[in-house]
Motif scaffolding. Structure first.
Motif, PDB file in Angstrom:
ATOM      1  N   CYS A  65      46.064  29.747  30.563  1.00  0.00           N
ATOM      2  CA  CYS A  65      45.088  30.047  31.611  1.00  0.00           C
ATOM      3  C   CYS A  65      45.780  30.661  32.830  1.00  0.00           C
ATOM      4  CB  CYS A  65      44.347  28.776  32.009  1.00  0.00           C
ATOM      5  SG  CYS A  65      43.568  28.815  33.635  1.00  0.00           S
ATOM      6  N   LEU A  66      46.841  30.012  33.295  1.00  0.00           N
ATOM      7  CA  LEU A  66      47.542  30.501  34.480  1.00  0.00           C
ATOM      8  C   LEU A  66      48.220  31.843  34.216  1.00  0.00           C
ATOM      9  CD1 LEU A  66      49.096  27.161  35.805  1.00  0.00           C
ATOM     10  CD2 LEU A  66      47.012  28.323  36.566  1.00  0.00           C
ATOM     11  N   ILE A  67      48.716  32.034  33.005  1.00  0.00           N
ATOM     12  CA  ILE A  67      49.330  33.313  32.656  1.00  0.00           C
ATOM     13  C   ILE A  67      48.282  34.428  32.685  1.00  0.00           C
ATOM     14  CG2 ILE A  67      50.388  34.604  30.767  1.00  0.00           C
ATOM     15  CD1 ILE A  67      51.878  32.017  30.012  1.00  0.00           C
ATOM     16  N   ALA A  68      47.093  34.150  32.138  1.00  0.00           N
ATOM     17  CA  ALA A  68      46.024  35.160  32.140  1.00  0.00           C
ATOM     18  C   ALA A  68      45.581  35.485  33.561  1.00  0.00           C
ATOM     19  CB  ALA A  68      44.834  34.656  31.317  1.00  0.00           C
ATOM     20  N   TRP A  69      45.417  34.470  34.396  1.00  0.00           N
ATOM     21  CA  TRP A  69      45.037  34.720  35.791  1.00  0.00           C
ATOM     22  C   TRP A  69      46.148  35.430  36.548  1.00  0.00           C
ATOM     23  CZ3 TRP A  69      42.409  29.350  36.959  1.00  0.00           C
ATOM     24  CH2 TRP A  69      41.122  29.357  36.402  1.00  0.00           C
ATOM     25  N   GLY A  70      47.401  35.125  36.196  1.00  0.00           N
ATOM     26  CA  GLY A  70      48.513  35.842  36.805  1.00  0.00           C
ATOM     27  C   GLY A  70      48.501  37.315  36.439  1.00  0.00           C
ATOM     28  N   LYS A  71      48.099  37.616  35.196  1.00  0.00           N
ATOM     29  CA  LYS A  71      47.991  39.018  34.769  1.00  0.00           C
ATOM     30  C   LYS A  71      46.886  39.730  35.546  1.00  0.00           C
ATOM     31  CE  LYS A  71      48.993  42.592  32.273  1.00  0.00           C
ATOM     32  NZ  LYS A  71      50.290  43.300  32.482  1.00  0.00           N
ATOM     33  N   ALA A  72      45.765  39.050  35.740  1.00  0.00           N
ATOM     34  CA  ALA A  72      44.690  39.641  36.546  1.00  0.00           C
ATOM     35  C   ALA A  72      45.188  39.912  37.963  1.00  0.00           C
ATOM     36  CB  ALA A  72      43.480  38.703  36.573  1.00  0.00           C
ATOM     37  N   TRP A  73      45.973  39.014  38.480  1.00  0.00           N
ATOM     38  CA  TRP A  73      46.586  39.159  39.800  1.00  0.00           C
ATOM     39  C   TRP A  73      47.458  40.403  39.844  1.00  0.00           C
ATOM     40  CZ3 TRP A  73      50.423  35.401  42.516  1.00  0.00           C
ATOM     41  CH2 TRP A  73      49.972  35.100  43.801  1.00  0.00           C
ATOM     42  N   GLN A  74      48.280  40.590  38.806  1.00  0.00           N
ATOM     43  CA  GLN A  74      49.182  41.741  38.758  1.00  0.00           C
ATOM     44  C   GLN A  74      48.396  43.049  38.759  1.00  0.00           C
ATOM     45  OE1 GLN A  74      51.113  42.637  35.060  1.00  0.00           O
ATOM     46  NE2 GLN A  74      53.006  43.300  36.053  1.00  0.00           N
ATOM     47  N   VAL A  91      55.817  33.846  37.742  1.00  0.00           N
ATOM     48  CA  VAL A  91      56.493  32.698  38.358  1.00  0.00           C
ATOM     49  C   VAL A  91      55.958  32.479  39.770  1.00  0.00           C
ATOM     50  CG1 VAL A  91      58.716  31.753  39.073  1.00  0.00           C
ATOM     51  CG2 VAL A  91      58.550  33.059  36.951  1.00  0.00           C
ATOM     52  N   THR A  92      55.774  33.573  40.506  1.00  0.00           N
ATOM     53  CA  THR A  92      55.187  33.474  41.839  1.00  0.00           C
ATOM     54  C   THR A  92      53.790  32.880  41.778  1.00  0.00           C
ATOM     55  OG1 THR A  92      56.422  35.461  42.461  1.00  0.00           O
ATOM     56  CG2 THR A  92      54.674  34.757  43.944  1.00  0.00           C
ATOM     57  N   TYR A  93      53.023  33.275  40.759  1.00  0.00           N
ATOM     58  CA  TYR A  93      51.659  32.750  40.622  1.00  0.00           C
ATOM     59  C   TYR A  93      51.671  31.244  40.355  1.00  0.00           C
ATOM     60  CZ  TYR A  93      46.777  32.364  39.365  1.00  0.00           C
ATOM     61  OH  TYR A  93      45.465  31.998  39.335  1.00  0.00           O
ATOM     62  N   PHE A  94      52.587  30.798  39.490  1.00  0.00           N
ATOM     63  CA  PHE A  94      52.702  29.364  39.235  1.00  0.00           C
ATOM     64  C   PHE A  94      53.092  28.626  40.508  1.00  0.00           C
ATOM     65  CE2 PHE A  94      52.495  30.378  34.793  1.00  0.00           C
ATOM     66  CZ  PHE A  94      52.151  29.206  34.147  1.00  0.00           C
ATOM     67  N   ALA A  95      54.000  29.201  41.282  1.00  0.00           N
ATOM     68  CA  ALA A  95      54.418  28.570  42.538  1.00  0.00           C
ATOM     69  C   ALA A  95      53.263  28.510  43.532  1.00  0.00           C
ATOM     70  CB  ALA A  95      55.597  29.340  43.136  1.00  0.00           C
ATOM     71  N   ALA A  96      52.488  29.602  43.620  1.00  0.00           N
ATOM     72  CA  ALA A  96      51.340  29.624  44.524  1.00  0.00           C
ATOM     73  C   ALA A  96      50.273  28.623  44.081  1.00  0.00           C
ATOM     74  CB  ALA A  96      50.752  31.033  44.580  1.00  0.00           C
ATOM     75  N   THR A  97      50.102  28.487  42.758  1.00  0.00           N
ATOM     76  CA  THR A  97      49.157  27.494  42.239  1.00  0.00           C
ATOM     77  C   THR A  97      49.585  26.089  42.635  1.00  0.00           C
ATOM     78  OG1 THR A  97      48.598  28.905  40.359  1.00  0.00           O
ATOM     79  CG2 THR A  97      48.114  26.560  40.148  1.00  0.00           C
ATOM     80  N   PHE A  98      50.881  25.819  42.534  1.00  0.00           N
ATOM     81  CA  PHE A  98      51.389  24.510  42.960  1.00  0.00           C
ATOM     82  C   PHE A  98      51.076  24.267  44.435  1.00  0.00           C
ATOM     83  CE2 PHE A  98      54.861  22.292  45.152  1.00  0.00           C
ATOM     84  CZ  PHE A  98      54.799  21.050  44.524  1.00  0.00           C
ATOM     85  N   ALA A  99      51.346  25.263  45.291  1.00  0.00           N
ATOM     86  CA  ALA A  99      51.078  25.114  46.715  1.00  0.00           C
ATOM     87  C   ALA A  99      49.592  24.869  46.970  1.00  0.00           C
ATOM     88  CB  ALA A  99      51.553  26.359  47.463  1.00  0.00           C
ATOM     89  N   VAL A 117      52.544  32.983  50.382  1.00  0.00           N
ATOM     90  CA  VAL A 117      53.581  32.811  49.365  1.00  0.00           C
ATOM     91  C   VAL A 117      53.868  34.142  48.674  1.00  0.00           C
ATOM     92  CG1 VAL A 117      54.163  31.667  47.188  1.00  0.00           C
ATOM     93  CG2 VAL A 117      53.003  30.382  48.991  1.00  0.00           C
ATOM     94  N   LEU A 118      52.810  34.883  48.337  1.00  0.00           N
ATOM     95  CA  LEU A 118      52.977  36.158  47.647  1.00  0.00           C
ATOM     96  C   LEU A 118      53.712  37.165  48.527  1.00  0.00           C
ATOM     97  CD1 LEU A 118      52.338  38.009  45.239  1.00  0.00           C
ATOM     98  CD2 LEU A 118      50.150  38.524  46.328  1.00  0.00           C
ATOM     99  N   SER A 119      53.354  37.240  49.795  1.00  0.00           N
ATOM    100  CA  SER A 119      53.990  38.225  50.680  1.00  0.00           C
ATOM    101  C   SER A 119      55.454  37.896  50.923  1.00  0.00           C
ATOM    102  CB  SER A 119      53.237  38.291  52.018  1.00  0.00           C
ATOM    103  OG  SER A 119      53.317  37.054  52.704  1.00  0.00           O
TER     104      SER A 119
END
Length: 342
Positions: A65-74, A91-99, A117-119
């Protein structure tokens, strides 16, 4: 480390961490009371007798799920002119999800924090990051509405909508319809809203050097330009939307796996109603809606299925282990890695 960064970390240590710990503490009390009300020994027996292979399936589904949403993000970021390798960005997406998951009220609007976090971890400006994050979240509303609507229609068709969950169903309808409407109205009348925001900020700007109206006006202009750049590439947005749908499927499936783990079964159509409905509990001021989501899930499963309260509570706990605790563990590791590489 600059003095600005040091001050920021000091603020996080003293206030945010305290709020996070307090939120988890309150959630633990709520969860304890829930289990105690149902029967601690009975719930514990159902959990220890679970098939852990199904829990692993649920954890894998969360990762996908997080990988797919990370791809949409990209994809959305690339439209904004920010090209990052997917292996780095995920990896950034997983870190942002944690935050987002550990921050109180993160589920009720953690986009500014995720954009920060992304910036910090990419070449994106904060304005482009915020525009891409908000756009990706709005795209995620489409599968939210679709799956919740299909499940809701199935319940109405089968005349299985108990009075106890009618407020939740109503809230789901309001949220799924209201957020896109508010976003559309806000974009349509963005000029008056911008003037209103500048008017509200004027008294603050006169009393502090930390905020200037010219600086705020420039930031608002940059953010608006970022949204306009993203909106022009509709083909890319459709592609991102497809990954949002895939992500939502994997976001809901851990509930099905949790039921199978305790020897029960929940129809998939019902799964796609229960999971979106339970996300409303994520709006409470606790990290990731902890405590409230488990209680809501248990109530929905017990009310809408023949599963007894003990089984419903065990399913709710296992679902949160697979969808929330697992994401915290993996996201926490990603956050440490992001801090190290920066």
């Amino acid at each position: 480390m600059t003095g600005e960064n040091a001050g920021s970390l000091e603020f996080v240590d003293r206030r945010t961490v305290g709020q996070i710990l307090l939120g988890f503490g309150v959630a633990a009390v709520v969860l304890y009371l829930l289990v105690d009300f149902v029967g601690t020994a009975e719930v514990q027996a159902r959990l220890t007798g679970s098939e852990w292979g199904w829990l692993a399936v649920g954890c894998l589904s969360t990762a996908l799920c997080l990988i797919a949403w990370g791809k949409a993000w990209q994809i959305v970021l690339s439209v904004a002119g920010i090209n990052e390798r997917f292996s780095r960005l995920v990896v950034t997406y997983f870190a942002a999800t944690f935050a987002n998951y550990v921050t109180p009220l993160g589920q009720a609007g953690g986009e500014p924090f995720i954009a920060y976090v992304l910036s910090r971890d990419t070449d994106a400006s904060y304005q482009d990051s915020l525009a891409s994050v908000v756009t990706a979240d709005l795209l995620n509303l489409f599968p939210f509405v679709t799956f919740a609507g299909v499940g809701f229609a199935a319940l109405l068709y089968q005349a299985q909508l108990p009075a106890a969950i009618e407020p939740l169903a109503g809230g789901l309808v309001v949220l799924s319809v209201g957020v896109p409407v508010v976003a559309a109205v806000g974009w349509r009348f963005r000029a008056p809203l911008k003037r209103g925001l500048l008017g509200l900020a004027a008294p603050v700007a006169r009393r502090t050097r930390l905020l200037t109206l010219d600086g705020l006006r420039e930031r608002l202009h940059e953010t608006e330009a970022a949204f306009q750049r993203i909106a022009r590439d509709r083909r890319a947005l459709v592609k991102a939307l497809s990954f949002s749908y895939v992500g939502w499927v994997f976001f809901a499936l851990p509930l099905y796996a949790a039921a199978m783990a305790v020897g029960e079964s929940i129809p998939l159509l019902l799964v796609f109603f229960i999971v979106p409905a339970s996300t409303l509990a994520g709006l409470v001021p606790s990290p990731g809606g902890s405590g409230a989501v488990e209680a809501t899930l248990g109530l929905l499963v017990y009310t809408l299925t023949p599963i007894d309260p003990v089984g419903a509570t065990a399913i709710a706990i296992l679902y949160r282990v697979a969808s929330y605790v697992f994401a915290l563990v993996v996201g926490g590791g990603a956050a440490l890695y992001v801090i190290k590489r920066n």
